[in-house]
Write a protein that holds these residues in place. Structure first.
Motif: not given
Length: 334
Positions: A82-108
């Motif tokens: 929640l604080p991450i998404t709130e701080a992002a919105r205050e700065a004018g950014y939306d947040v794309l949250m990824m929770t999949e097990d393969d973190g490196p692949q999601a990041l790539r």
């Protein structure tokens, strides 16, 4: 829905002038910019995300990579989101949250496809497999959690070592000589959850310095294993006068277990822990505790990331910052 053409018509300028004002690619006079901004407000105009990305090479989206594990208490991890998404919105950014097990692949995937302007990593492991991918990406990143190698990274974390020392000092000052320490599940240590051993090692070292007897135990995260473990620990250490709990699932269940055993806090047993104030309210926890500060950590990570996304050259050297622990005395020790 208003279009860029509607904005141009109301402001009395061309569509290209509005586009330049939005993208910042050309200098626009203050008077013209003022008319365009006024038209945008009147029409409640929102620039098309795809068009804006083409014009500015920015998506105005931050990627948030979160890892949820069965041996960790998910409600505690969600307190950082929640604080991450709130701080992002205050700065004018939306947040794309990824929770999949393969973190490196999601990041790539999100960095190679230019889906995000920057990335925040949560639940960072000591040797986190996502970090090499982040270092190779064009986009900057910020971490909540301390990895083994912080080179070139903005890193924010609670000072878990000092947190443990403060709690041991608190108990020592009140005359306690035999203490139980309940840590996260041992699987957290095995996969590189450095926060767990940073706290545990510091507590053991501080206790040894004072000559205290401290009995360390791994905790659980699921019922009925949580209650069974708490009963077994209390049965095994009847001489202990205090318990330090560094395990959200265990401390959430502790009031019920102590009540079932007829144990009064602090008359029969002193209890201290490490959790957020919100978490304590959620589970009605009356214990003296170190605040884990997810709000401060999440906001600090987003603010550092925004600086790098907006001015990579002017953002300065990478930051490794520990949030100082704060102890709230709720009268659960004697």
């Amino acid at each position: 829905m208003a279009t860029i053409g509607d904005v141009a018509r109301v402001a009395g300028v061309s569509r290209s002038t509005v586009s330049y004002a939005l993208s910042g690619k050309r200098t626009i006079s203050e008077e013209t910019r003022g008319r365009i901004e006024q038209a945008i407000r009147e029409l409640d105009f929102t620039p098309n995300a795809g068009a804006r990305a083409l014009a500015t090479s920015q998506t105005m989206v931050i990627g948030l990579l979160v890892q949820f594990f069965r041996d960790e208490f998910s409600p505690a991890m969600l307190q950082y989101v929640l604080p991450i998404t709130e701080a992002a919105r205050e700065a004018g950014y939306d947040v794309l949250m990824m929770t999949e097990d393969d973190g490196p692949q999601a990041l790539r995937r999100v960095t190679d496809s230019e889906m995000v302007d920057g990335v925040v990593l949560l639940n960072v492991a000591h040797d986190d497999p996502r970090i090499p991918m982040l270092r190779a990406a064009r986009q900057p990143g910020a971490l909540v959690g301390l990895p083994k190698d912080t080179h070139g990274l903005d890193v924010f974390d609670l000072d878990f070592g000092e947190s443990a020392r403060m709690l041991v000092d608190h108990l020592h000052a009140r005359g306690h000589r035999e203490i139980v320490l309940i840590s996260p599940h041992e699987h957290v240590i095995a996969r590189g959850g450095a926060y767990a051993w940073r706290f545990r090692d510091a507590a053991l070292e501080r206790a040894a310095r004072y000559g205290l007897r401290i009995h360390p135990y791994w905790g659980q995260t699921e019922q009925p294993a949580i209650n069974e473990a708490l009963h077994a620990i209390l049965d095994e250490r009847p001489a202990a006068t205090a318990v330090i709990v560094h395990n959200d699932a265990m401390i959430a269940a502790l009031p019920w277990v102590l009540n079932a055993r007829g144990v009064r806090v602090p008359d029969d047993l002193s209890v201290v822990g490490i959790y957020t104030e919100d978490f304590g309210r959620l589970f009605s926890l009356p214990y003296t505790a170190i605040e884990t500060s997810p709000d401060k950590l999440g906001r600090a990570a987003v603010q550092a990331l925004v600086r790098r996304m907006q001015d990579a050259d002017g953002a300065g050297s990478p930051i490794v910052r520990f949030i100082a622990p704060e102890l709230t005395d709720r009268g659960s020790t004697r």
